[in-house]
Design a protein around this motif. Structure first.
Motif, PDB file in Angstrom:
ATOM      1  N   THR A 153     -90.235 105.606 116.549  1.00 56.08           N
ATOM      2  CA  THR A 153     -89.310 105.918 115.505  1.00 56.08           C
ATOM      3  C   THR A 153     -89.641 105.292 114.349  1.00 56.08           C
ATOM      4  OG1 THR A 153     -87.703 104.536 116.323  1.00 56.08           O
ATOM      5  CG2 THR A 153     -87.667 106.885 116.868  1.00 56.08           C
ATOM      6  N   VAL A 154     -89.100 105.195 113.209  1.00 54.21           N
ATOM      7  CA  VAL A 154     -89.174 104.282 112.058  1.00 54.21           C
ATOM      8  C   VAL A 154     -88.571 103.100 112.786  1.00 54.21           C
ATOM      9  CG1 VAL A 154     -88.409 103.445 109.861  1.00 54.21           C
ATOM     10  CG2 VAL A 154     -89.131 106.022 110.368  1.00 54.21           C
ATOM     11  N   GLY A 155     -89.375 101.920 112.693  1.00 55.92           N
ATOM     12  CA  GLY A 155     -88.699 100.523 113.198  1.00 55.92           C
ATOM     13  C   GLY A 155     -89.535 100.245 114.078  1.00 55.92           C
ATOM     14  N   THR A 156     -90.168 101.116 114.955  1.00 59.26           N
ATOM     15  CA  THR A 156     -90.935 100.784 115.972  1.00 59.26           C
ATOM     16  C   THR A 156     -92.099  99.887 116.018  1.00 59.26           C
ATOM     17  OG1 THR A 156     -90.505 102.879 117.349  1.00 59.26           O
ATOM     18  CG2 THR A 156     -92.477 101.698 118.127  1.00 59.26           C
ATOM     19  N   ARG A 157     -92.215  99.067 117.083  1.00 58.43           N
ATOM     20  CA  ARG A 157     -93.306  97.522 116.601  1.00 58.43           C
ATOM     21  C   ARG A 157     -94.311  98.061 118.010  1.00 58.43           C
ATOM     22  NH1 ARG A 157     -92.038  92.977 113.798  1.00 58.43           N
ATOM     23  NH2 ARG A 157     -90.369  93.304 112.543  1.00 58.43           N
ATOM     24  N   PHE A 158     -95.686  97.856 117.618  1.00 61.42           N
ATOM     25  CA  PHE A 158     -96.571  97.719 118.548  1.00 61.42           C
ATOM     26  C   PHE A 158     -97.683  96.468 118.072  1.00 61.42           C
ATOM     27  CE2 PHE A 158     -95.795 102.486 119.152  1.00 61.42           C
ATOM     28  CZ  PHE A 158     -95.108 102.235 120.484  1.00 61.42           C
ATOM     29  N   PRO A 159     -98.146  95.824 119.179  1.00 62.02           N
ATOM     30  CA  PRO A 159     -99.138  94.775 118.920  1.00 62.02           C
ATOM     31  C   PRO A 159    -100.340  95.244 118.148  1.00 62.02           C
ATOM     32  CG  PRO A 159     -98.654  94.846 121.217  1.00 62.02           C
ATOM     33  CD  PRO A 159     -98.237  96.142 120.607  1.00 62.02           C
ATOM     34  N   ALA A 160    -100.516  94.879 117.047  1.00 64.56           N
ATOM     35  CA  ALA A 160    -101.391  95.246 115.948  1.00 64.56           C
ATOM     36  C   ALA A 160    -102.722  95.248 116.291  1.00 64.56           C
ATOM     37  CB  ALA A 160    -101.520  94.418 114.818  1.00 64.56           C
ATOM     38  N   ALA A 161    -103.370  94.244 117.300  1.00 61.65           N
ATOM     39  CA  ALA A 161    -104.665  94.432 117.876  1.00 61.65           C
ATOM     40  C   ALA A 161    -104.999  95.493 118.671  1.00 61.65           C
ATOM     41  CB  ALA A 161    -104.844  93.011 118.601  1.00 61.65           C
ATOM     42  N   ALA A 162    -103.904  96.106 119.527  1.00 55.51           N
ATOM     43  CA  ALA A 162    -104.355  97.569 120.401  1.00 55.51           C
ATOM     44  C   ALA A 162    -104.141  98.722 119.614  1.00 55.51           C
ATOM     45  CB  ALA A 162    -103.425  97.308 121.441  1.00 55.51           C
ATOM     46  N   THR A 163    -103.877  98.624 118.237  1.00 54.51           N
ATOM     47  CA  THR A 163    -103.550 100.086 117.614  1.00 54.51           C
ATOM     48  C   THR A 163    -104.492 100.306 116.398  1.00 54.51           C
ATOM     49  OG1 THR A 163    -102.129  99.184 115.661  1.00 54.51           O
ATOM     50  CG2 THR A 163    -100.839  99.690 118.053  1.00 54.51           C
ATOM     51  N   SER A 164    -104.774 101.429 116.190  1.00 56.31           N
ATOM     52  CA  SER A 164    -105.630 101.803 115.186  1.00 56.31           C
ATOM     53  C   SER A 164    -104.996 101.521 114.047  1.00 56.31           C
ATOM     54  CB  SER A 164    -105.864 103.366 115.030  1.00 56.31           C
ATOM     55  OG  SER A 164    -104.862 104.025 114.925  1.00 56.31           O
ATOM     56  N   MET A 165    -103.694 101.656 113.531  1.00 49.97           N
ATOM     57  CA  MET A 165    -103.357 101.147 112.088  1.00 49.97           C
ATOM     58  C   MET A 165    -103.406  99.583 112.105  1.00 49.97           C
ATOM     59  SD  MET A 165    -100.103 103.675 111.051  1.00 49.97           S
ATOM     60  CE  MET A 165     -99.367 103.579 112.659  1.00 49.97           C
ATOM     61  N   GLY A 166    -102.932  99.108 113.148  1.00 48.89           N
ATOM     62  CA  GLY A 166    -103.043  97.334 113.144  1.00 48.89           C
ATOM     63  C   GLY A 166    -104.337  96.979 112.936  1.00 48.89           C
ATOM     64  N   ARG A 167    -105.413  97.716 113.587  1.00 47.45           N
ATOM     65  CA  ARG A 167    -106.789  97.339 113.269  1.00 47.45           C
ATOM     66  C   ARG A 167    -107.299  97.398 112.004  1.00 47.45           C
ATOM     67  NH1 ARG A 167    -109.863  98.448 119.002  1.00 47.45           N
ATOM     68  NH2 ARG A 167    -108.499  97.156 120.288  1.00 47.45           N
ATOM     69  N   VAL A 168    -106.810  98.470 111.220  1.00 48.66           N
ATOM     70  CA  VAL A 168    -107.099  98.740 109.784  1.00 48.66           C
ATOM     71  C   VAL A 168    -106.426  97.665 108.949  1.00 48.66           C
ATOM     72  CG1 VAL A 168    -106.551 100.379 107.764  1.00 48.66           C
ATOM     73  CG2 VAL A 168    -107.541 101.129 109.748  1.00 48.66           C
TER      74      VAL A 168
END
Length: 278
Positions: A153-168
């Protein structure tokens, strides 16, 4: 003494003395520790732990049971927490704490219709996120089907290094920001496919920066694949990322390259065009 009504003493909440000034000054760099602990209590709750006992809150927030009890009672009085006699849970009112930020951030409002159009055109979930330290925070989302064990949902957090958006976002970030994530934050193996070698991740970020989009398959959660593209501000700075998420292996390589990635990049450009509009 009940779990919901602690009475044990908490030395960290003792009244200030001359040797320990109160946390209410305005000196440069001053941190109000009580406020820090209060925020930790709120952040103890998440999608996997929506209801917690007092002991659970104290453990997850890193505070004593007495302190956790005081913070929870305060939050309950203000309407941010409810208690059923055994466990505590956040109320919808806690969303007010992030509303001011989202109201000032035009990106979610601008991105939402483009994400909806992108999702309709390809039949997959679409999202937008921004970088916050070593994590991505979702600021807009259009779900199509549930393909993860944890709801997003809006506000959900994930480790940037393991996500496509985080890597971008990391690929476009300054060297100090990337170093902070790659050198100081542990790269946790969330699945057997998660990239955890800092040097290998640096090479991947270089590749993402060169090609202008990222692809992550099975690194955040088994069976989940996502594609992401950057969104730039009027000044050319990457301020967010958008993605498409789908089941791994759902599409052929040709369809990913010829249909999904072009649609994703077109949506990112459309969002940028709207962000440039006065």
């Amino acid at each position: 003494m009940t779990d919901a009504d602690p009475t044990d003493a908490d030395p960290t909440d003792a009244a200030p003395t001359d040797a320990a000034p109160a946390d209410d000054g305005d000196g440069a760099g001053e941190v109000v520790q009580a406020f820090v602990r209060g925020l930790a209590v709120i952040r103890a709750f998440d999608a996997e732990n929506p209801e917690l006992t007092l002991s659970d809150v104290a453990r997850r927030a890193g505070v004593t049971r007495a302190a956790a009890g005081r913070f929870l009672r305060t939050l309950q009085t203000l309407g941010y927490v409810r208690n059923d006699g055994r466990s505590f849970a956040l109320t919808p009112r806690v969303l007010e704490l992030g509303y001011s930020y989202l109201s000032a951030l035009s990106l979610p409002e601008v991105a939402q219709p483009h994400l909806e159009a992108l999702s309709r055109s390809v039949g997959e979930s679409a999202s937008a996120a921004v970088l916050d330290g070593a994590e991505v925070v979702y600021v807009a989302r259009v779900p199509v089907r549930r393909i993860m064990s944890v709801g997003i949902t809006v506000g959900t957090r994930f480790p940037a290094a393991a996500t496509s958006m985080g890597r971008v976002l990391l690929a476009a970030a300054s060297a100090p920001v990337r170093d902070e994530v790659l050198e100081r934050v542990p790269l946790t193996a969330l699945t057997p496919r998660t990239l955890t070698d800092p040097e290998a991740l640096r090479h991947e970020l270089d590749r993402v920066r060169a090609q202008g989009w990222a692809r992550v398959d099975g690194e955040l959660e088994p069976g989940l694949q996502s594609l992401a593209a950057p969104v730039r501000s009027r000044g050319g700075e990457v301020v967010a990322a958008i993605n498409l998420s789908m089941t791994s292996g759902r599409y052929s390589e040709a369809e990913v390259a010829e249909r999904l990635i072009p649609a994703l990049l077109a949506a990112a450009r459309a969002i940028e065009a709207d962000l440039r509009t006065p």
